[in-house]
Design an enzyme around this catalytic site. Structure first.
Site, short mmCIF file in Angstrom:
data_model
loop_
_atom_site.label_atom_id
_atom_site.label_comp_id
_atom_site.label_asym_id
_atom_site.label_seq_id
_atom_site.Cartn_x
_atom_site.Cartn_y
_atom_site.Cartn_z
N TYR A 1 77.63 -7.93 63.12
CA TYR A 1 78.65 -8.79 63.73
C TYR A 1 78.92 -9.97 62.81
O TYR A 1 77.99 -10.60 62.32
CB TYR A 1 78.17 -9.28 65.09
CG TYR A 1 79.15 -10.21 65.79
CD1 TYR A 1 80.37 -9.74 66.25
CD2 TYR A 1 78.84 -11.56 65.98
CE1 TYR A 1 81.27 -10.60 66.89
CE2 TYR A 1 79.74 -12.41 66.63
CZ TYR A 1 80.95 -11.93 67.07
OH TYR A 1 81.83 -12.77 67.70
N ASP B 1 76.07 -12.84 55.25
CA ASP B 1 76.32 -13.57 56.49
C ASP B 1 74.95 -14.02 57.02
O ASP B 1 74.24 -13.26 57.65
CB ASP B 1 77.04 -12.68 57.50
CG ASP B 1 77.32 -13.41 58.81
OD1 ASP B 1 76.72 -14.47 59.04
OD2 ASP B 1 78.14 -12.90 59.60
N LYS C 1 75.15 -21.58 63.42
CA LYS C 1 73.98 -21.69 64.30
C LYS C 1 73.00 -22.81 63.90
O LYS C 1 73.27 -23.96 64.19
CB LYS C 1 73.33 -20.32 64.45
CG LYS C 1 74.35 -19.37 65.11
CD LYS C 1 73.87 -18.03 65.57
CE LYS C 1 75.00 -17.35 66.34
NZ LYS C 1 75.32 -16.01 65.94
C1 LIG Z 1 76.90 -15.64 65.77
C2 LIG Z 1 77.29 -14.96 64.52
C3 LIG Z 1 78.56 -15.15 63.94
C4 LIG Z 1 79.66 -15.90 64.62
O1 LIG Z 1 79.36 -17.26 64.79
P1 LIG Z 1 80.15 -18.07 65.95
O2 LIG Z 1 79.68 -19.47 65.74
O3 LIG Z 1 79.73 -17.46 67.23
O4 LIG Z 1 81.59 -17.91 65.70
C5 LIG Z 1 78.80 -14.58 62.71
N1 LIG Z 1 77.87 -13.85 62.09
C6 LIG Z 1 76.65 -13.64 62.61
C7 LIG Z 1 75.66 -12.84 61.86
C8 LIG Z 1 76.33 -14.16 63.86
O5 LIG Z 1 75.15 -13.89 64.42
#
Ligand SMILES: *Cc1c(COP(=O)(O)O)cnc(C)c1O
Length: 435
Positions: A144, A239, A267
């Site tokens: 994701y 990511d 995060k």
């Molecule tokens: C949570 C997440 C996102 C998206 O971040 P948001 O602040 O929710 O937009 C993107 N990549 C990874 C791996 C994530 O866990």
């Protein structure tokens, strides 16, 4: 367990918010329940509006690595807020946080702040396209990367077909530029590069997946991606929105010793406030506006209150490097508890644990990709989830989400969780026998 006030609030929410929530998984639909409304949190625990207390393993889906409402962070946020919450102008705090990220993560020489992980990924992809002059990107099934159009894409039928929209509203033409491969299958990626490597701007990956449950990269997989992307002139984007500052102070790239071209954070670097960031070498990052031709902007980017929370969080992590050993040891204790209890009660269960990320899959299969992750039994998971919640353990309401361990989880919290894991796997076994 009293739930009346939460249920009333949820009914009100359903009238004015789609599904009653501002992010889908919060609605508890996957587990067939309605969510507790959280009133406050402190340390390792959250408290709902009905007065129930839970040991929290969602940790806001990753950011709260130091636990909730930690003194140092609240102090910094308070000071920043008193000085004014937003100016839309440069501030010292954004320089400090950028310096901290660049110092922690060697592949990042320059970094741009945004307000969410989604925004950071979207911008990093635009930058990769601007840098390479190519349109296609390659992602992995089950990873994701936020909800921007080009990333809400699933594999088409057949290995080398173009991606298809994974959400209504995503243009088919747009999804076509997103290729999808199977996690941990380097041969497949190699095949895709052989077919159209010169058209691929970037490969984006969660270096340890946290969004199909926890799935680690197999030996040589990340290295293989590094080599293939370099060979074909595509960028490798890590990511690290979950893994950044969690697998260690230098993230997954430090943990596995692989250097990506671009890195995305979110995060943890916001310490519980809305922050995302993307960074890489000066050569690539200086293509961003106002220096270069790749446009990206944000009214609240680098917001002083959010920067204060991020700085305070990273400062604690940096000054206490032993935190990581302690986090990982706690995750290991939980992992062992799952393995022991599953063995004792003869329940099909596989635990993937990397650093302080872990989760149980109710399956016999080794979980290495989305297909094997999906073999986790949803009925068993839902039963387990419900029992744990009744015992005051707050888990993500989906079999595809990780458990996050925080610095605030005490030995007693871990002990209580282990007790709940054991007694509830026993209850699950009894129920399996009965049915
Ligand atoms: C949570 C997440 C996102 C998206 O971040 P948001 O602040 O929710 O937009 C993107 N990549 C990874 C791996 C994530 O866990």
């Amino acid at each position: 367990m009293e739930t009346r006030i939460s249920r009333d609030l949820f009914e009100r929410a359903l009238e004015v918010i789609p599904g009653g929530v501002n992010s889908p998984v919060r609605a508890f639909r996957a587990v067939g329940m309605t969510p507790p409304f959280i009133k406050r949190a402190k340390g390792a625990c959250v408290y709902d509006v009905d007065g129930n207390k839970y040991i929290d393993y969602i940790c806001s889906w990753g950011p709260m690595i130091l636990g909730h409402a930690r003194e140092e962070i609240i102090e910094e946020i308070t000071i920043a807020a008193q000085e004014g919450t937003s100016f839309g102008a440069p501030t010292e705090r954004e320089v400090v946080l950028a310096e901290m990220i660049c110092e922690a993560v060697p592949s990042v020489e320059k970094v741009r702040m945004v307000s969410s992980g989604t925004e950071a990924v979207m911008s990093a992809i635009r930058l990769a396209r601007g840098f390479t002059g190519r349109d296609k990107i390659l992602k992995f099934e089950g990873c994701y990367h936020g909800h921007s159009d080009g990333l809400l894409v699933k594999a088409g039928s057949g290995a080398l077909t173009f991606g298809e929209p994974d959400s209504s509203g995503v243009p088919k033409d747009y999804a076509k530029n997103t290729l999808t491969a199977t996690y941990n299958k380097i041969d497949q990626v190699e095949g895709i590069f052989k077919a159209c490597g010169e058209e691929i701007a970037a490969v984006i990956i969660e270096p340890v997946v946290g969004n199909m449950g926890v799935v680690p990269p197999q030996e040589g997989f990340l290295k293989g991606l590094r080599e293939l992307t370099a060979q074909y002139g595509a960028l490798l984007i890590f990511d690290e929105v979950i893994t950044g500052f969690r697998l260690g102070y230098s993230g997954a790239q430090g943990y596995f010793n692989i250097t990506p071209d671009l890195s995305v954070f979110g995060k943890i670097i916001g310490g519980g406030m809305p922050v995302g960031a993307y960074g890489g070498s000066k050569r690539i990052m200086d293509l961003i506006s106002p220096v270069g031709p790749v446009y990206q902007a944000g009214t609240l980017s680098g917001n002083p209150v959010a920067m204060a929370a991020g700085i305070a969080t990273l400062r604690v992590l940096k000054n206490n490097p032993k935190i990581y050993d302690s986090l990982n040891a706690k995750a290991k204790q939980l992992e062992n508890a799952f393995i022991e209890a599953a063995g004792e009660y003869d329940i099909p269960l596989v635990v993937n644990c990397v650093g302080s990320l872990l989760n149980p899959f109710f399956t016999n299969k080794k979980v290495v990709d989305f297909e094997s992750a999906s073999s986790s039994d949803a009925v068993v998971f839902n039963q387990y989830f419900k029992y744990m919640l009744e015992d005051g353990i707050y888990l993500a309401p989906s079999r595809y989400e990780a458990m996050f361990v925080s610095e605030a989880h005490s030995e007693e919290d871990i002990g209580e969780t282990i007790k709940a894991i054991k007694s509830n796997l026993k209850r699950i076994k009894a129920k399996m026998k009965g049915s």
